[in-house]
Write a protein that holds these residues in place. Structure first.
Motif, PDB file in Angstrom:
ATOM      1  N   UNK A 121       0.838  -1.212   0.000  1.00  0.00           N
ATOM      2  CA  UNK A 121       0.000   0.000   0.000  1.00  0.00           C
ATOM      3  C   UNK A 121       0.870   1.258   0.000  1.00  0.00           C
ATOM      4  N   UNK A 122       0.503   2.195  -0.826  1.00  0.00           N
ATOM      5  CA  UNK A 122       1.249   3.449  -0.910  1.00  0.00           C
ATOM      6  C   UNK A 122       0.666   4.551  -0.046  1.00  0.00           C
ATOM      7  N   UNK A 123      -0.534   4.359   0.455  1.00  0.00           N
ATOM      8  CA  UNK A 123      -1.212   5.370   1.266  1.00  0.00           C
ATOM      9  C   UNK A 123      -1.900   4.690   2.442  1.00  0.00           C
ATOM     10  N   UNK A 124      -2.111   5.436   3.505  1.00  0.00           N
ATOM     11  CA  UNK A 124      -2.725   4.910   4.710  1.00  0.00           C
ATOM     12  C   UNK A 124      -4.098   4.297   4.426  1.00  0.00           C
ATOM     13  N   UNK A 125      -4.922   4.960   3.626  1.00  0.00           N
ATOM     14  CA  UNK A 125      -6.264   4.427   3.376  1.00  0.00           C
ATOM     15  C   UNK A 125      -6.210   3.090   2.640  1.00  0.00           C
ATOM     16  N   UNK A 126      -5.206   2.880   1.780  1.00  0.00           N
ATOM     17  CA  UNK A 126      -5.059   1.595   1.103  1.00  0.00           C
ATOM     18  C   UNK A 126      -4.695   0.494   2.105  1.00  0.00           C
ATOM     19  N   UNK A 127      -3.770   0.798   3.017  1.00  0.00           N
ATOM     20  CA  UNK A 127      -3.371  -0.170   4.033  1.00  0.00           C
ATOM     21  C   UNK A 127      -4.550  -0.504   4.944  1.00  0.00           C
ATOM     22  N   UNK A 128      -5.305   0.506   5.287  1.00  0.00           N
ATOM     23  CA  UNK A 128      -6.464   0.308   6.152  1.00  0.00           C
ATOM     24  C   UNK A 128      -7.523  -0.561   5.476  1.00  0.00           C
ATOM     25  N   UNK A 129      -7.755  -0.347   4.178  1.00  0.00           N
ATOM     26  CA  UNK A 129      -8.700  -1.197   3.438  1.00  0.00           C
ATOM     27  C   UNK A 129      -8.241  -2.654   3.424  1.00  0.00           C
ATOM     28  N   UNK A 130      -6.950  -2.865   3.196  1.00  0.00           N
ATOM     29  CA  UNK A 130      -6.433  -4.242   3.183  1.00  0.00           C
ATOM     30  C   UNK A 130      -6.567  -4.890   4.559  1.00  0.00           C
ATOM     31  N   UNK A 131      -6.265  -4.129   5.609  1.00  0.00           N
ATOM     32  CA  UNK A 131      -6.377  -4.651   6.974  1.00  0.00           C
ATOM     33  C   UNK A 131      -7.823  -5.009   7.284  1.00  0.00           C
ATOM     34  N   UNK A 132      -8.738  -4.114   6.961  1.00  0.00           N
ATOM     35  CA  UNK A 132     -10.169  -4.314   7.233  1.00  0.00           C
ATOM     36  C   UNK A 132     -10.703  -5.571   6.551  1.00  0.00           C
ATOM     37  N   UNK A 133     -10.243  -5.851   5.348  1.00  0.00           N
ATOM     38  CA  UNK A 133     -10.777  -6.957   4.553  1.00  0.00           C
ATOM     39  C   UNK A 133      -9.934  -8.231   4.596  1.00  0.00           C
ATOM     40  N   UNK A 134      -8.911  -8.265   5.432  1.00  0.00           N
ATOM     41  CA  UNK A 134      -7.995  -9.402   5.455  1.00  0.00           C
ATOM     42  C   UNK A 134      -8.538 -10.572   6.264  1.00  0.00           C
ATOM     43  N   UNK A 135      -8.709 -11.704   5.596  1.00  0.00           N
ATOM     44  CA  UNK A 135      -9.090 -12.936   6.286  1.00  0.00           C
ATOM     45  C   UNK A 135      -7.953 -13.398   7.204  1.00  0.00           C
TER      46      UNK A 135
END
Length: 188
Positions: A89-103
């Motif tokens: 992720x290049x931006x905080x919101x991208x990292x947060x989306x991945x974290x939120x949706x990570x199984x």
């Protein structure tokens, strides 16, 4: 939030999930040295990472890799920035989306921890954007003469970082050293 500015080619921060020996452009580096001193250097987390959560996730991912006999692939040789196999992720919101949706995160840390941490970080991002917008608006309205004279009063210098959109269509995308520079990078 500002820690994501370092994820750019040429900054010795990784931009792709990769590993290698004595290579500072990869995400996981195996430094040179004797076998007795062999270690891994995880180059993705920034100084603002929660060390306890970070270590828990690294250990959980290592355990999953061992249990599933996952292969890390071949070590990256040369320029790790030239890799094109996925991206970090290049931006905080991208990292947060991945974290939120990570199984994987849900299974490793639990769904409640995942939910609470996500809500906490979303609140931090919203506060950052709110403060950024306030600073840029102040720079826009209070410093009209700065763009003409090139002089910024010392007490009005603003450190502004990130990307913001106030809904009126203007954006800021950079670390801005003062109000004059903020005025120059605003676009309609």
């Amino acid at each position: 939030y500002n820690g994501y500015r370092r994820f750019q080619p040429g900054t010795h921060a990784p931009t792709y999930p990769s590993w290698g020996y004595e290579n500072r452009t990869v995400a996981v580096r195996v430094p040179a040295g004797s076998h007795a001193a062999r270690r891994l250097e995880h180059r993705v987390p920034g100084a603002d990472a929660n060390p306890y959560l970070l270590l828990a996730v690294i250990l959980a991912s290592m355990l999953e890799g061992i249990e599933t006999q996952a292969s890390p692939g071949s070590p990256t040789r040369g320029d790790g920035y030239a890799q094109k196999n996925g991206s970090l992720p290049g931006y905080m919101h991208e990292a947060l989306d991945r974290f939120r949706n990570s199984d994987f995160i849900r299974a490793s840390l639990g769904g409640e921890m995942q939910r609470i941490f996500t809500l906490t970080k979303e609140q931090e991002v919203a506060e950052f954007r709110r403060r950024l917008l306030r600073a840029v608006r102040a720079a826009r309205s209070d410093n009209d003469g700065i763009a003409r004279t090139g002089e910024a009063p010392g007490d009005r210098r603003a450190q502004i970082a990130g990307a913001a959109d106030d809904g009126d269509g203007w954006k800021v995308h950079a670390l801005v050293p003062d109000c004059m520079a903020a005025k120059r990078i605003m676009s309609a």
